[in-house]
Design a protein around this motif. Sequence first.
Motif, PDB file in Angstrom:
ATOM      1  N   GLY A 194       0.821  -1.209   0.000  1.00 32.48           N
ATOM      2  CA  GLY A 194       0.000   0.000   0.000  1.00 32.48           C
ATOM      3  C   GLY A 194       0.852   1.256   0.000  1.00 32.48           C
ATOM      4  O   GLY A 194       0.566   2.215  -0.730  1.00 32.48           O
ATOM      5  N   SER A 195       1.908   1.240   0.796  1.00 28.97           N
ATOM      6  CA  SER A 195       2.776   2.418   0.900  1.00 28.97           C
ATOM      7  C   SER A 195       3.451   2.736  -0.436  1.00 28.97           C
ATOM      8  O   SER A 195       3.617   3.900  -0.791  1.00 28.97           O
ATOM      9  N   ARG A 196       3.842   1.694  -1.152  1.00 33.93           N
ATOM     10  CA  ARG A 196       4.496   1.911  -2.453  1.00 33.93           C
ATOM     11  C   ARG A 196       3.574   2.714  -3.377  1.00 33.93           C
ATOM     12  O   ARG A 196       4.004   3.632  -4.074  1.00 33.93           O
ATOM     13  N   VAL A 197       2.292   2.366  -3.368  1.00 32.54           N
ATOM     14  CA  VAL A 197       1.325   3.057  -4.239  1.00 32.54           C
ATOM     15  C   VAL A 197       1.133   4.497  -3.773  1.00 32.54           C
ATOM     16  O   VAL A 197       1.156   5.432  -4.577  1.00 32.54           O
ATOM     17  N   SER A 198       0.949   4.685  -2.463  1.00 34.32           N
ATOM     18  CA  SER A 198       0.679   6.049  -1.975  1.00 34.32           C
ATOM     19  C   SER A 198       1.894   6.950  -2.164  1.00 34.32           C
ATOM     20  O   SER A 198       1.753   8.126  -2.489  1.00 34.32           O
ATOM     21  N   TYR A 199       3.115   6.402  -2.004  1.00 34.45           N
ATOM     22  CA  TYR A 199       4.310   7.214  -2.228  1.00 34.45           C
ATOM     23  C   TYR A 199       4.368   7.699  -3.679  1.00 34.45           C
ATOM     24  O   TYR A 199       4.744   8.845  -3.957  1.00 34.45           O
ATOM     25  N   ALA A 200       3.996   6.829  -4.604  1.00 30.95           N
ATOM     26  CA  ALA A 200       4.028   7.201  -6.024  1.00 30.95           C
ATOM     27  C   ALA A 200       3.038   8.336  -6.295  1.00 30.95           C
ATOM     28  O   ALA A 200       3.370   9.318  -6.984  1.00 30.95           O
ATOM     29  N   GLU A 255      -3.906   3.672  -1.571  1.00 30.78           N
ATOM     30  CA  GLU A 255      -3.214   2.813  -0.602  1.00 30.78           C
ATOM     31  C   GLU A 255      -4.201   1.855   0.063  1.00 30.78           C
ATOM     32  O   GLU A 255      -3.953   0.650   0.162  1.00 30.78           O
ATOM     33  N   ALA A 256      -5.341   2.421   0.499  1.00 34.36           N
ATOM     34  CA  ALA A 256      -6.327   1.596   1.191  1.00 34.36           C
ATOM     35  C   ALA A 256      -6.910   0.538   0.261  1.00 34.36           C
ATOM     36  O   ALA A 256      -7.094  -0.623   0.656  1.00 34.36           O
ATOM     37  N   ILE A 257      -7.171   0.917  -0.993  1.00 35.17           N
ATOM     38  CA  ILE A 257      -7.760  -0.038  -1.936  1.00 35.17           C
ATOM     39  C   ILE A 257      -6.774  -1.173  -2.243  1.00 35.17           C
ATOM     40  O   ILE A 257      -7.160  -2.344  -2.302  1.00 35.17           O
ATOM     41  N   VAL A 258      -5.501  -0.820  -2.415  1.00 31.73           N
ATOM     42  CA  VAL A 258      -4.485  -1.859  -2.661  1.00 31.73           C
ATOM     43  C   VAL A 258      -4.408  -2.814  -1.466  1.00 31.73           C
ATOM     44  O   VAL A 258      -4.340  -4.044  -1.632  1.00 31.73           O
ATOM     45  N   LYS A 259      -4.480  -2.269  -0.266  1.00 28.26           N
ATOM     46  CA  LYS A 259      -4.415  -3.125   0.929  1.00 28.26           C
ATOM     47  C   LYS A 259      -5.642  -4.038   1.028  1.00 28.26           C
ATOM     48  O   LYS A 259      -5.516  -5.236   1.294  1.00 28.26           O
ATOM     49  N   ILE A 260      -6.819  -3.448   0.808  1.00 23.20           N
ATOM     50  CA  ILE A 260      -8.047  -4.253   0.910  1.00 23.20           C
ATOM     51  C   ILE A 260      -8.032  -5.365  -0.142  1.00 23.20           C
ATOM     52  O   ILE A 260      -8.396  -6.507   0.135  1.00 23.20           O
ATOM     53  N   ARG A 261      -7.570  -5.011  -1.351  1.00 21.42           N
ATOM     54  CA  ARG A 261      -7.478  -6.020  -2.414  1.00 21.42           C
ATOM     55  C   ARG A 261      -6.543  -7.159  -1.983  1.00 21.42           C
ATOM     56  O   ARG A 261      -6.842  -8.332  -2.194  1.00 21.42           O
ATOM     57  N   ALA A 262      -5.417  -6.803  -1.365  1.00 22.86           N
ATOM     58  CA  ALA A 262      -4.466  -7.824  -0.914  1.00 22.86           C
ATOM     59  C   ALA A 262      -5.068  -8.674   0.204  1.00 22.86           C
ATOM     60  O   ALA A 262      -4.873  -9.893   0.234  1.00 22.86           O
ATOM     61  N   TYR A 263      -5.772  -8.041   1.120  1.00 28.02           N
ATOM     62  CA  TYR A 263      -6.391  -8.815   2.203  1.00 28.02           C
ATOM     63  C   TYR A 263      -7.441  -9.780   1.667  1.00 28.02           C
ATOM     64  O   TYR A 263      -7.554 -10.910   2.126  1.00 28.02           O
ATOM     65  N   ARG A 264      -8.221  -9.313   0.685  1.00 29.88           N
ATOM     66  CA  ARG A 264      -9.350 -10.123   0.200  1.00 29.88           C
ATOM     67  C   ARG A 264      -8.936 -11.159  -0.833  1.00 29.88           C
ATOM     68  O   ARG A 264      -9.448 -12.267  -0.838  1.00 29.88           O
ATOM     69  N   MET A 305     -11.262 -11.793  -8.183  1.00 28.71           N
ATOM     70  CA  MET A 305     -10.288 -12.769  -8.679  1.00 28.71           C
ATOM     71  C   MET A 305      -9.192 -12.953  -7.624  1.00 28.71           C
ATOM     72  O   MET A 305      -8.597 -11.999  -7.169  1.00 28.71           O
ATOM     73  N   THR A 306      -8.946 -14.223  -7.256  1.00 30.99           N
ATOM     74  CA  THR A 306      -7.932 -14.508  -6.250  1.00 30.99           C
ATOM     75  C   THR A 306      -6.569 -14.612  -6.902  1.00 30.99           C
ATOM     76  O   THR A 306      -6.417 -15.235  -7.944  1.00 30.99           O
ATOM     77  N   ARG A 307      -5.590 -13.958  -6.272  1.00 35.55           N
ATOM     78  CA  ARG A 307      -4.223 -14.033  -6.796  1.00 35.55           C
ATOM     79  C   ARG A 307      -3.537 -15.200  -6.113  1.00 35.55           C
ATOM     80  O   ARG A 307      -3.167 -15.131  -4.956  1.00 35.55           O
ATOM     81  N   SER A 308      -3.358 -16.294  -6.856  1.00 36.79           N
ATOM     82  CA  SER A 308      -2.763 -17.480  -6.265  1.00 36.79           C
ATOM     83  C   SER A 308      -1.247 -17.449  -6.389  1.00 36.79           C
ATOM     84  O   SER A 308      -0.704 -16.998  -7.385  1.00 36.79           O
ATOM     85  N   THR A 309      -0.590 -17.954  -5.363  1.00 35.89           N
ATOM     86  CA  THR A 309       0.852 -18.108  -5.411  1.00 35.89           C
ATOM     87  C   THR A 309       1.179 -19.443  -6.072  1.00 35.89           C
ATOM     88  O   THR A 309       0.358 -20.354  -6.100  1.00 35.89           O
ATOM     89  N   ARG A 310       2.382 -19.580  -6.621  1.00 36.52           N
ATOM     90  CA  ARG A 310       2.777 -20.843  -7.264  1.00 36.52           C
ATOM     91  C   ARG A 310       3.177 -21.889  -6.225  1.00 36.52           C
ATOM     92  O   ARG A 310       3.288 -23.057  -6.535  1.00 36.52           O
ATOM     93  N   VAL A 311       3.433 -21.410  -5.015  1.00 30.94           N
ATOM     94  CA  VAL A 311       3.790 -22.349  -3.944  1.00 30.94           C
ATOM     95  C   VAL A 311       2.511 -23.011  -3.443  1.00 30.94           C
ATOM     96  O   VAL A 311       1.545 -22.331  -3.116  1.00 30.94           O
ATOM     97  N   THR A 312       2.507 -24.336  -3.445  1.00 28.05           N
ATOM     98  CA  THR A 312       1.351 -25.053  -2.897  1.00 28.05           C
ATOM     99  C   THR A 312       1.729 -25.605  -1.534  1.00 28.05           C
ATOM    100  O   THR A 312       2.917 -25.629  -1.172  1.00 28.05           O
ATOM    101  N   ASN A 313       0.740 -26.015  -0.781  1.00 27.74           N
ATOM    102  CA  ASN A 313       1.043 -26.552   0.549  1.00 27.74           C
ATOM    103  C   ASN A 313       0.053 -27.618   0.951  1.00 27.74           C
ATOM    104  O   ASN A 313      -1.039 -27.733   0.385  1.00 27.74           O
TER     105      ASN A 313
END
Lengths: 168, 75
Positions: A113-119, A156-165, B1-9
């Motif tokens: 998230g920080s990488r995006v907000s810094y940009a 930043e928040a959207i990138v984080k939420i996307r990563a969490y979900r 869409m889920t971003r899957s890693t190539r590492v499986t477990n």
Amino acid sequence: MNATCEPSSPTSMPDDAPVPMTSEERGVWVFLITNLAAAIAYGFVIVPRALSQPIDEVSWVTPMLWAIGLQIVGTIVGSIVAAIGSAVGQTLRGGTIEPDVTDERDKEIARQGSRVSYAVLGTGTLAALILAMLSADTFWIGNTIFAFGVVGSAAEAIVKIRAYRWGV
Amino acid sequence: MTRSTRVTNSIRQLRAERGDVTQAELASRIGVTRQTIIAIEQGRYSPSLEMAFQIAHVLGVPLDQVFQYPDAAQH
């Protein structure tokens, strides 16, 4: 004594128990909603003024300070309220409150998230610098920085939420 | 869409074989959230090497029994 009234240990929680947000993800949602709400409120105050009078006469400093203050206080108060609400909800549903832990996944998501907000903030700073070089009115310089700050925070928040979900 | 890693477990399978290790207990023993264990099991997050070793240690098996990298076998 009725044993079922005792809260169960977090480690005994079954795999099919409801999965609440982590405290970090909850904080990101609060941050996003509070920042956007404050920015929209600021826009409702400033845009009519900017459309109805010369730009160099628009009073924007006090509303912006209020907006920034609301963003900060709103995020703090919102996080506390959300934490209490989450704890109450978990207790009512299953009698177990998930431990409040920040782990390496949270830190990796925060870095993304920080990488995006810094940009975005860097671009905004450059835009404000160019406006200053062109001797633009302080209204444009201040509001450019504010606007990029809001967009950067939201991104930043959207990138984080996307990563969490959906995954890091 | 889920971003899957190539590492499986095989964490879910290994936990099932041991019977008594829930996601919450595994999370507690390595100091992470249950959500992180769920993300790893679903392939939405690749843990650090240190966390991977911790998971293997808790499950009592070597690292390569817990995590696999399918492409490595193809090359």
